[in-house]
Scaffold this motif. Structure first.
Motif, PDB file in Angstrom:
ATOM      1  N   LEU A 208       1.115  -1.318   0.015  1.00 51.52           N
ATOM      2  CA  LEU A 208      -0.399  -0.491   0.127  1.00 51.52           C
ATOM      3  C   LEU A 208       0.970   1.330  -0.520  1.00 51.52           C
ATOM      4  O   LEU A 208       2.526   0.882   0.667  1.00 51.52           O
ATOM      5  CB  LEU A 208      -1.264  -0.058   0.630  1.00 51.52           C
TER       6      LEU A 208
ATOM      7  N   TRP B 207       1.592   3.896   2.141  1.00 48.35           N
ATOM      8  CA  TRP B 207       1.237   4.510   3.470  1.00 48.35           C
ATOM      9  C   TRP B 207       2.179   6.249   3.792  1.00 48.35           C
ATOM     10  O   TRP B 207       2.706   6.835   3.104  1.00 48.35           O
ATOM     11  CB  TRP B 207       2.551   4.354   4.039  1.00 48.35           C
TER      12      TRP B 207
ATOM     13  N   PRO C 278       1.708  -4.132   4.276  1.00 44.64           N
ATOM     14  CA  PRO C 278       1.033  -4.023   5.471  1.00 44.64           C
ATOM     15  C   PRO C 278       1.472  -3.974   6.790  1.00 44.64           C
ATOM     16  O   PRO C 278       1.121  -3.629   8.156  1.00 44.64           O
ATOM     17  CB  PRO C 278       0.221  -5.188   5.283  1.00 44.64           C
TER      18      PRO C 278
ATOM     19  N   TYR D 179       1.835  -1.197   8.804  1.00 48.40           N
ATOM     20  CA  TYR D 179       0.769  -1.086  10.164  1.00 48.40           C
ATOM     21  C   TYR D 179       1.262  -0.653  11.933  1.00 48.40           C
ATOM     22  O   TYR D 179       1.164  -0.137  12.450  1.00 48.40           O
ATOM     23  CB  TYR D 179      -0.309  -0.794   9.625  1.00 48.40           C
TER      24      TYR D 179
ATOM     25  N   LYS E  80      -2.087   7.854   6.862  1.00 52.74           N
ATOM     26  CA  LYS E  80      -3.149   7.513   6.160  1.00 52.74           C
ATOM     27  C   LYS E  80      -2.491   5.881   5.190  1.00 52.74           C
ATOM     28  O   LYS E  80      -1.512   5.956   4.880  1.00 52.74           O
ATOM     29  CB  LYS E  80      -3.905   8.186   5.656  1.00 52.74           C
ATOM     30  N   TRP E  81      -3.134   5.431   4.726  1.00 57.30           N
ATOM     31  CA  TRP E  81      -2.756   4.347   4.043  1.00 57.30           C
ATOM     32  C   TRP E  81      -4.310   4.720   2.183  1.00 57.30           C
ATOM     33  O   TRP E  81      -5.234   5.291   1.989  1.00 57.30           O
ATOM     34  CB  TRP E  81      -3.362   3.617   3.970  1.00 57.30           C
TER      35      TRP E  81
ATOM     36  N   MET F 286      -7.688  -0.893   7.139  1.00 61.90           N
ATOM     37  CA  MET F 286      -7.293  -0.857   5.967  1.00 61.90           C
ATOM     38  C   MET F 286      -7.555  -1.933   4.729  1.00 61.90           C
ATOM     39  O   MET F 286      -7.283  -2.343   3.252  1.00 61.90           O
ATOM     40  CB  MET F 286      -5.566  -0.562   5.452  1.00 61.90           C
TER      41      MET F 286
ATOM     42  N   THR G 299      -8.983  -1.445   0.625  1.00 62.62           N
ATOM     43  CA  THR G 299      -7.924  -0.835   0.197  1.00 62.62           C
ATOM     44  C   THR G 299      -7.286  -1.939  -0.309  1.00 62.62           C
ATOM     45  O   THR G 299      -7.032  -2.021  -1.998  1.00 62.62           O
ATOM     46  CB  THR G 299      -7.368   0.033   0.338  1.00 62.62           C
TER      47      THR G 299
END
Length: 430
Positions: free
Chosen positions: A159, A161, A276, A279, A294-295, A369, A372
């Motif tokens: 993702l 970030w 991920p 996170y 945020k992502w 998340m 997403t």
């Protein structure tokens, strides 16, 4: 005297060894004794060889309870590094070791192991159960010549970030992200775009994401021919421009996943493209910074075309040399069923391959998340599906490194030639 970057990269190209399988066989003899044989008529032992996963033993315990004495799964933990995992599996399978039953394979190994006839095809009801509700991208990684050889246990996807206190919204393209980073740099604020650029699989993953996002093809659909079309050249241009934009880390060409995470965690970046796992690590290390992060979907090449992001993960396979194939298929199905995928997602942070698991309310807190992730998984980039992937990855990472030295048209030609050579290799890199 100045050296042409393309010539220098060509000299770095590693040779692909056609006789590597012989080398692997020469090393397997001492390992053959590692197998176990419960031929005495007792409860069959199903040896599960799987990468380290902190809470997987609880999944194994659950499956053993459900087996009600028909078999007992024993979790044999593979080394932490993927290359070391593969070496152990290749050597023992080359020795036809019957002490291995269920195998946890990186998604890039399934075609290689299937072509070597080291793993069994999933057929009949077993196949139907695996395919039911499983996301298409992970399933693609588990097939070889239109047959299913793996059961996707978990998947993974990177993702974007980003610091919401520095940028109001996520950039849609890499060029937008570079521009935003330059603006922050001019304001004296944290600005760097942090991601993996070292000469290893992480660089291949980055390039594959860019190539697929540009609509490019590295290999033909049947996996037998190097293509390297216009889209892949566009991706090379994007990678080179990013590497020379002045917004990367000074150590970009040596960066791997965890150092990238730590760099961002230390406040040195405005953007991070990573898996991920960052996170929960950030929440624990710096809760205040975590509130600002945020992502979003990884940026694309063109503003009107969503990115395609390269997936990772593990496929469950059954060894061709297992003495208990029926029990092994049952055990593998249990370990990767919806209940256990949800448990592993919540407790070990590995994204599920069964789509319905994402709708479970218990996933909301552990996976904020998840929408997403699922969005990317529904339109993923898959690394070239070929038994020769290990060789292809090796030559690609060498030629792409360092990204700042890429010369798009010339590098594409060099990649096409090197990949063609790799596809002709008859051996398996040990």
């Amino acid at each position: 005297m100045m050296t042409d970057p393309g010539t220098a990269r060509h000299r770095r190209r590693p040779a692909v060894r056609a006789g590597a399988a012989v080398a692997a066989l020469a090393l397997v003899a001492p390992l053959a004794a590692c197998g176990t044989d419960d031929g005495g008529g007792g409860t069959p032992t199903i040896n599960l060889y799987y990468p380290p996963e902190q809470n997987l033993q609880k999944v194994v315990d659950d499956c053993n309870t459900r087996a009600e004495g028909r078999y007992k799964i024993t979790y044999r933990v593979l080394p932490r590094q993927a290359d070391d995992q593969r070496v152990q599996l290749v050597r023992r399978l080359a020795a036809e070791d019957s002490g291995m039953d269920v195998l946890g394979l990186d998604v890039t190994w399934t075609q290689e192991f299937a072509s070597a006839k080291w793993i069994r095809e999933w057929t009949g009801q077993d196949k139907s159960e695996v395919e039911q509700g499983t996301l298409a991208g992970p399933l693609d990684t588990a097939r070889y010549e239109d047959k299913l050889y793996g059961a996707p246990k978990n998947t993974n996807v990177q993702l974007l970030w980003y610091r919401s206190d520095l940028v109001p919204e996520a950039p849609k393209t890499w060029d937008d992200m570079i521009t935003a980073a330059k603006d922050l740099k001019g304001q004296g604020k944290p600005y760097r775009v942090l991601t993996m650029g070292a000469q290893y699989e992480g660089l291949v993953v980055l390039y594959n994401t860019l190539a697929e996002s540009a609509g490019g093809k590295i290999l033909s659909d049947d996996g037998k021919k190097a293509v390297m079309d216009e889209g892949t050249v566009k991706a090379l241009d994007q990678l080179q421009r990013f590497a020379t934009s002045g917004v990367t880390s000074p150590s970009f060409s040596n960066s791997t996943e965890d150092p990238v995470r730590l760099d961002f965690q230390s406040g040195n970046g405005a953007f991070q493209v990573n898996w991920p796992f960052v996170y929960p690590a950030l929440q624990e290390a710096d809760p205040e910074l975590a509130k600002k992060v945020k992502w979003a979907r990884v940026p694309g090449i063109d503003a009107d075309t969503p990115s395609k992001v390269t997936i990772g993960g593990v496929n469950m396979a059954v060894s061709a040399y297992s003495k208990h194939p029926t029990e092994s298929f049952e055990a593998a199905k249990c370990i990767r069923d919806a209940k256990n995928q949800k448990f592993s997602a919540i407790n070990d942070g590995v994204p599920p391959t069964i789509e319905a698991v994402y709708d479970d309310p218990e996933m909301d807190e552990a996976y904020p998340m998840k929408e997403t992730i699922l969005e990317e998984l529904k339109e993923p980039a898959v690394r070239p599906l070929t038994p020769a992937y290990q060789s292809i990855s090796t030559v690609m990472s060498a030629i792409l490194s360092p990204p700042s030295a890429i010369r798009p048209e010339q590098t594409a030609k060099e990649l096409r030639a090197a990949i063609s050579d790799a596809l002709q290799s008859k051996g398996v890199l040990p």
